[in-house]
Design an enzyme around this catalytic site. Structure first.
Site, PDB file in Angstrom:
ATOM      1  N   LYS A 142       4.327 -11.822  15.463  1.00 15.28           N
ATOM      2  CA  LYS A 142       5.356 -11.339  14.539  1.00 15.28           C
ATOM      3  C   LYS A 142       6.241 -12.485  14.044  1.00 15.28           C
ATOM      4  CE  LYS A 142       3.534  -7.568  14.963  1.00 15.28           C
ATOM      5  NZ  LYS A 142       2.595  -7.226  13.865  1.00 15.28           N
ATOM      6  N   ARG A 165       6.568 -18.527  -4.045  1.00 17.25           N
ATOM      7  CA  ARG A 165       5.764 -18.166  -5.212  1.00 17.25           C
ATOM      8  C   ARG A 165       6.571 -17.335  -6.213  1.00 17.25           C
ATOM      9  NH1 ARG A 165       2.070 -14.677  -3.541  1.00 17.25           N
ATOM     10  NH2 ARG A 165       0.654 -15.034  -5.274  1.00 17.25           N
ATOM     11  N   LYS A 224       7.772 -14.354  -6.015  1.00 16.41           N
ATOM     12  CA  LYS A 224       7.375 -12.946  -6.082  1.00 16.41           C
ATOM     13  C   LYS A 224       8.546 -12.094  -5.592  1.00 16.41           C
ATOM     14  CE  LYS A 224       3.058 -13.725  -7.333  1.00 16.41           C
ATOM     15  NZ  LYS A 224       2.481 -13.254  -8.606  1.00 16.41           N
ATOM     16  N   GLN A 251       8.495  -8.361  -4.433  1.00 16.78           N
ATOM     17  CA  GLN A 251       7.909  -7.954  -3.164  1.00 16.78           C
ATOM     18  C   GLN A 251       8.825  -8.233  -1.978  1.00 16.78           C
ATOM     19  OE1 GLN A 251       3.844  -9.284  -2.730  1.00 16.78           O
ATOM     20  NE2 GLN A 251       3.403  -8.953  -4.876  1.00 16.78           N
ATOM     21  N   HIS A 254      10.667  -4.556   3.549  1.00 18.66           N
ATOM     22  CA  HIS A 254       9.873  -5.705   3.980  1.00 18.66           C
ATOM     23  C   HIS A 254      10.699  -6.605   4.904  1.00 18.66           C
ATOM     24  CE1 HIS A 254       6.926  -9.016   3.578  1.00 18.66           C
ATOM     25  NE2 HIS A 254       8.001  -9.776   3.602  1.00 18.66           N
ATOM     26  N   HIS A 299      11.632  -4.806   8.257  1.00 20.23           N
ATOM     27  CA  HIS A 299      10.486  -4.726   9.158  1.00 20.23           C
ATOM     28  C   HIS A 299      10.189  -6.080   9.796  1.00 20.23           C
ATOM     29  CE1 HIS A 299       6.557  -3.518  10.684  1.00 20.23           C
ATOM     30  NE2 HIS A 299       6.051  -4.594  10.118  1.00 20.23           N
ATOM     31  N   TYR A 346      -7.730  -7.927   3.631  1.00 20.18           N
ATOM     32  CA  TYR A 346      -7.507  -7.570   2.223  1.00 20.18           C
ATOM     33  C   TYR A 346      -6.703  -8.664   1.518  1.00 20.18           C
ATOM     34  CZ  TYR A 346      -5.457  -5.338  -1.855  1.00 20.18           C
ATOM     35  OH  TYR A 346      -5.038  -5.071  -3.129  1.00 20.18           O
ATOM     36  N   THR A 384      -2.270   1.976   2.140  1.00 20.95           N
ATOM     37  CA  THR A 384      -1.118   2.798   2.518  1.00 20.95           C
ATOM     38  C   THR A 384      -1.562   3.952   3.400  1.00 20.95           C
ATOM     39  OG1 THR A 384      -0.047   2.220   0.429  1.00 20.95           O
ATOM     40  CG2 THR A 384       0.877   4.071   1.656  1.00 20.95           C
ATOM     41  N   GLN A 434      -1.931   2.727   6.855  1.00 21.24           N
ATOM     42  CA  GLN A 434      -0.616   2.581   7.481  1.00 21.24           C
ATOM     43  C   GLN A 434      -0.083   3.934   7.950  1.00 21.24           C
ATOM     44  OE1 GLN A 434       0.829  -0.162   8.231  1.00 21.24           O
ATOM     45  NE2 GLN A 434       0.674  -1.729   6.660  1.00 21.24           N
TER      46      GLN A 434
END
Length: 327
Positions: free
Chosen positions: A131, A144, A146, A149, A154, A157, A194, A215, A218
């Protein structure tokens, strides 16, 4: 004198805090004392605070006037390395008890120094350390640019789970409380495979038709985890040593099941969290890969932040393109 009284109260509070800290550390499994970062929660907490500082402030400041890094080769290596690591973790969990001596119901922690018990301690620590490695997910996003995201969920977690799992590993390395770690690592084998293919470029898009089902995988994970620990509440007796961990795992699994379910509904039923060109494809149940666009190393869940064009003090601010959307 008011100053003397305040000083005395602060000293007493400090003394009580240190007593609590010493008490908590006294309960740490002695078999973990020699493992890196397990002597105290302070180094782990510092790492997570530095992570939050970088992804929320320093990283966006550094990247404000720079072009995004590509990092294609690094991401391919990173993702497939995590596939290999997660595979090892799952295998070790299975061989440490889950397919040897565990009943898959009320399984207490083996506190002995037997080879199998020590193997469970080792893989529990390895899962926690993975982790820490996965904090790179967000760092890749920042480098990058992004920003969409780097969501609330996110970051929550990636920071909250390592912190809580440090205590879980410290007190309870094994037993029925480790089931969710084994399931989570199984999911990560699929997930990072993936992401590895996705990072490899457009020529691999034809192999990523199963994006939508990530998803679903998950969601299945959270159902399995919650169902497994729910058994505890219907047992006449169970000698698992740390019931608090059972309660926390149940809350965690249920909480994330709700959030991921909401994402599924918003993205694949209502089509609200996808690019406009992809909405029709998603509603028809097909894969979403228009012009090579794809998610990498994360799911767009939670409060979605888009990058604004303005800057202040040299730092990019991340704001919603419309209203803030709750998870």
């Amino acid at each position: 004198d008011i100053n003397v009284l305040q000083s005395t109260m602060l000293q007493e509070l400090s003394s009580h805090a240190m007593d609590i800290y010493d008490y908590l550390l006294a309960g740490v499994d002695p078999r973990l004392k020699s493992y890196p970062l397990m002597q105290s929660p302070v180094p782990m907490t510092v790492i997570l605070l530095c992570y939050l500082f970088f992804v929320l402030y320093l990283g966006p400041c550094i990247m404000a006037n720079r072009k995004p890094f590509q990092l294609k080769e690094a991401m391919i290596f990173y993702n497939f390395a995590l596939v290999a690591l997660s595979t090892v973790i799952v295998y070790e969990f299975l061989m440490s008890g889950w397919v040897t001596t565990y009943t898959w119901r009320c399984d207490p922690i083996d506190t002995s120094d037997s080879p199998e018990a020590l193997r469970m301690v080792r893989v529990a620590w390895l899962f926690w350390f993975s982790k820490i490695i996965e904090l790179m997910d967000t760092i890749f996003f920042v480098l990058r640019k992004k920003h969409g995201q780097v969501t609330f969920l996110h970051i929550f977690h990636h920071s909250f789970m390592p912190w809580t799992w440090w205590w879980g590993v410290s007190y309870a390395p094994g037993g029925m409380g480790s089931f969710h770690a084994m399931v989570n690592s199984t999911v990560h084998i699929i997930m990072y495979f993936y992401y590895g293919l996705s990072a490899a470029g457009p020529r691999f898009q034809k192999f990523l038709w199963w994006k939508k089902y990530m998803t679903a995988i998950q969601l299945i994970q959270f159902v399995l985890v919650s169902l497994h620990v729910t058994q505890y509440y219907f047992m006449d007796s169970c000698d698992y040593q740390f019931p608090l961990i059972i309660h926390l795992v149940w809350i965690y699994g249920t909480f994330f099941f709700v959030l991921f379910s909401n994402f599924w509904i918003q993205a694949y039923v209502k089509g609200k969290r996808l690019p406009k060109q992809d909405i029709k494809q998603s509603l028809n149940g097909t894969a979403v890969h228009t012009n090579g666009r794809h998610q990498e190393n994360g799911t767009s869940i939670g409060i979605n932040h888009g990058a604004s064009n303005g800057s202040s003090n040299g730092c990019v601010h991340h704001e919603n393109s419309s209203k803030m959307k709750k998870a």
